[in-house]
Design a protein around this motif. Sequence first.
Motif, PDB file in Angstrom:
ATOM      1  N   ALA A   1       0.837  -1.202   0.000  1.00 33.98           N
ATOM      2  CA  ALA A   1       0.000   0.000   0.000  1.00 33.98           C
ATOM      3  C   ALA A   1       0.873   1.254   0.000  1.00 33.98           C
ATOM      4  O   ALA A   1       0.577   2.232  -0.684  1.00 33.98           O
ATOM      5  CB  ALA A   1      -0.930  -0.010   1.217  1.00 33.98           C
ATOM      6  N   LEU A   2       1.940   1.208   0.756  1.00 32.31           N
ATOM      7  CA  LEU A   2       2.818   2.374   0.872  1.00 32.31           C
ATOM      8  C   LEU A   2       3.437   2.768  -0.462  1.00 32.31           C
ATOM      9  O   LEU A   2       3.605   3.953  -0.761  1.00 32.31           O
ATOM     10  CB  LEU A   2       3.938   2.066   1.872  1.00 32.31           C
ATOM     11  CG  LEU A   2       4.837   3.238   2.220  1.00 32.31           C
ATOM     12  CD1 LEU A   2       4.249   4.018   3.390  1.00 32.31           C
ATOM     13  CD2 LEU A   2       6.241   2.772   2.552  1.00 32.31           C
ATOM     14  N   VAL A   3       3.814   1.785  -1.264  1.00 32.27           N
ATOM     15  CA  VAL A   3       4.472   2.109  -2.539  1.00 32.27           C
ATOM     16  C   VAL A   3       3.517   1.985  -3.727  1.00 32.27           C
ATOM     17  O   VAL A   3       3.923   2.140  -4.875  1.00 32.27           O
ATOM     18  CB  VAL A   3       5.741   1.237  -2.786  1.00 32.27           C
ATOM     19  CG1 VAL A   3       6.767   1.474  -1.683  1.00 32.27           C
ATOM     20  CG2 VAL A   3       5.402  -0.236  -2.921  1.00 32.27           C
ATOM     21  N   GLY A   4       2.258   1.694  -3.459  1.00 33.13           N
ATOM     22  CA  GLY A   4       1.282   1.606  -4.536  1.00 33.13           C
ATOM     23  C   GLY A   4       1.502   0.404  -5.433  1.00 33.13           C
ATOM     24  O   GLY A   4       1.521   0.518  -6.654  1.00 33.13           O
ATOM     25  N   ALA A   5       1.681  -0.755  -4.813  1.00 34.13           N
ATOM     26  CA  ALA A   5       1.942  -1.978  -5.571  1.00 34.13           C
ATOM     27  C   ALA A   5       0.956  -3.055  -5.172  1.00 34.13           C
ATOM     28  O   ALA A   5       0.224  -2.919  -4.196  1.00 34.13           O
ATOM     29  CB  ALA A   5       3.370  -2.462  -5.295  1.00 34.13           C
ATOM     30  N   LYS A   6       0.915  -4.132  -5.958  1.00 35.82           N
ATOM     31  CA  LYS A   6       0.175  -5.306  -5.534  1.00 35.82           C
ATOM     32  C   LYS A   6       1.049  -6.080  -4.548  1.00 35.82           C
ATOM     33  O   LYS A   6       2.279  -6.093  -4.705  1.00 35.82           O
ATOM     34  CB  LYS A   6      -0.145  -6.172  -6.746  1.00 35.82           C
ATOM     35  CG  LYS A   6      -1.032  -5.472  -7.752  1.00 35.82           C
ATOM     36  CD  LYS A   6      -1.438  -6.410  -8.871  1.00 35.82           C
ATOM     37  CE  LYS A   6      -2.378  -5.684  -9.828  1.00 35.82           C
ATOM     38  NZ  LYS A   6      -2.860  -6.552 -10.905  1.00 35.82           N
ATOM     39  N   PRO A   7       0.424  -6.733  -3.577  1.00 34.92           N
ATOM     40  CA  PRO A   7       1.251  -7.405  -2.556  1.00 34.92           C
ATOM     41  C   PRO A   7       2.309  -8.344  -3.128  1.00 34.92           C
ATOM     42  O   PRO A   7       3.439  -8.360  -2.644  1.00 34.92           O
ATOM     43  CB  PRO A   7       0.208  -8.161  -1.713  1.00 34.92           C
ATOM     44  CG  PRO A   7      -1.018  -7.316  -1.829  1.00 34.92           C
ATOM     45  CD  PRO A   7      -1.000  -6.764  -3.235  1.00 34.92           C
ATOM     46  N   PHE A   8       2.002  -9.081  -4.174  1.00 30.93           N
ATOM     47  CA  PHE A   8       3.027 -10.016  -4.659  1.00 30.93           C
ATOM     48  C   PHE A   8       4.135  -9.328  -5.453  1.00 30.93           C
ATOM     49  O   PHE A   8       5.128  -9.943  -5.814  1.00 30.93           O
ATOM     50  CB  PHE A   8       2.401 -11.187  -5.431  1.00 30.93           C
ATOM     51  CG  PHE A   8       2.040 -10.868  -6.844  1.00 30.93           C
ATOM     52  CD1 PHE A   8       0.842 -10.271  -7.147  1.00 30.93           C
ATOM     53  CD2 PHE A   8       2.920 -11.154  -7.876  1.00 30.93           C
ATOM     54  CE1 PHE A   8       0.506  -9.958  -8.437  1.00 30.93           C
ATOM     55  CE2 PHE A   8       2.599 -10.842  -9.183  1.00 30.93           C
ATOM     56  CZ  PHE A   8       1.387 -10.240  -9.462  1.00 30.93           C
ATOM     57  N   GLU A   9       3.984  -8.028  -5.686  1.00 29.45           N
ATOM     58  CA  GLU A   9       5.055  -7.275  -6.350  1.00 29.45           C
ATOM     59  C   GLU A   9       6.124  -6.777  -5.370  1.00 29.45           C
ATOM     60  O   GLU A   9       7.127  -6.207  -5.805  1.00 29.45           O
ATOM     61  CB  GLU A   9       4.472  -6.053  -7.084  1.00 29.45           C
ATOM     62  CG  GLU A   9       3.613  -6.402  -8.299  1.00 29.45           C
ATOM     63  CD  GLU A   9       2.955  -5.174  -8.930  1.00 29.45           C
ATOM     64  OE1 GLU A   9       2.985  -5.054 -10.173  1.00 29.45           O
ATOM     65  OE2 GLU A   9       2.411  -4.325  -8.185  1.00 29.45           O
TER      66      GLU A   9
END
Length: 427
Positions: A97-105
């Motif tokens: 969430a902090l970096v605006g990614a999907k968790p598996f990324e």
Amino acid sequence: MSVTYQTGPEFAAEMDARDSLAHFRDRFFFPKIEAGEKTGEECIYLCGHSLGLEPKSVETYLQQALRDWANFGVEGHFHAKDAWMPYHRLLTEQTAALVGAKPFEVVVMNSLTVNLHLMMTSFYRPTAKRHKILIERAAFPSDQYAVQSQIRFHGFDPATSLLELQPRDGESCMRDEDILELIEREGDSIALIMLGGVNYVTGQRFDMPAITKAGHGKGCVVGFDLAHAAGNVPLMLHDWNPDFAVWCSYKYLNGGPGCVGGCFVHERHARAVELPRFCGWWGHDEKTRFLMGPDFRAMEGAEGWQLSNPPILALAALRASMEIFFEAGMENLRAKSISLTGYMEFLLGQAPSEKFTITTPREPMRRGAQLSIRFAHEGRKLCNRLAAMGVIGDWREPDTFRVAAVPLYNSYKDVYRFAQILSAAFH
Ligand SMILES: *Cc1c(COP(=O)(O)O)cnc(C)c1O
């Protein structure tokens, strides 16, 4: 939230009283002045860009991990309050969430420079025609060393394979259009664009989506070093679409000295288990990892770049800070950050202008919390004077003092007092 800044102390007091994030300050330890007439007073800590303060709750997390180790020994991998085996995943959702990614990324692992090397091992694949790496001339030394050593490792020469961005003569920051123009001009020979999200000297924030788009348009791989961006400015890595990114967690993220870093691999690569990489057992597919077979099979996702089993104590410390971050909310933090840094800029604008310049861009969109102050004369001496008065920022040779008002724990009063002390120091 538009306010007209005012010069007096009442303004700072009023802003602090209105600040819905003000209470988070009490969740951190502030260093105290160690010598002189102000001994024992709280420092004005403006160095969150270098080492974030210690959340008071770190102790609880660490104690739990220590107790689990004492009580369970090796069985802590399964029976600890939060089992160590999947422990690193306790940080995945918040990090994503902090970096605006999907968790598996994303994965929290290693330290920044290690992750940078791991990413370049997979994503810097130079050929005779396309072998250059584009970085900033004023990149953090570790990034320079890492990049140059990768170039040499592949049998190329930094003299011909390193392409460096630098500001125009007489300017401190890069112009966004100059970066894009260089990519357009040189892109065909660039294998990798590896820039900071926010430059560590000037505090300049780069236009990451535009750079990524321009780089991809020319067939370059694009990676970002987010050491000064993570926890400082909003990030939307998945949508912005770089190939990879790395960051550390001890600056704006308050994970503690040398804490574990983070790594992002975009979805389009994250599942490519055949991508070349340097391997270790923790990157092996977890379903068969403990069969301990001789052949490596990568996990899908950024976790497939892990090497070793994770440092639980460091992760425990980071959990404390990430929890506070999410209570506060990145959007709220950014809104306060813009206001607080703008206030600092406003107050510094009242000080004698011949004594210094602010080299950080003036537009809030082109910077994070940090302001870089370049002194005209005797900067080192001035900084020593500031330090004696309890101001903690940091000095970068030859003439720059970096300060950051961090929205999570700095107050308007901190900024006010800093500006007072700085003005006094000039006389
Ligand atoms: C802080 C920082 C580093 C530090 O690297 P470590 O591997 O965490 O020691 C590297 N690059 C940049 C841009 C930094 O700001």
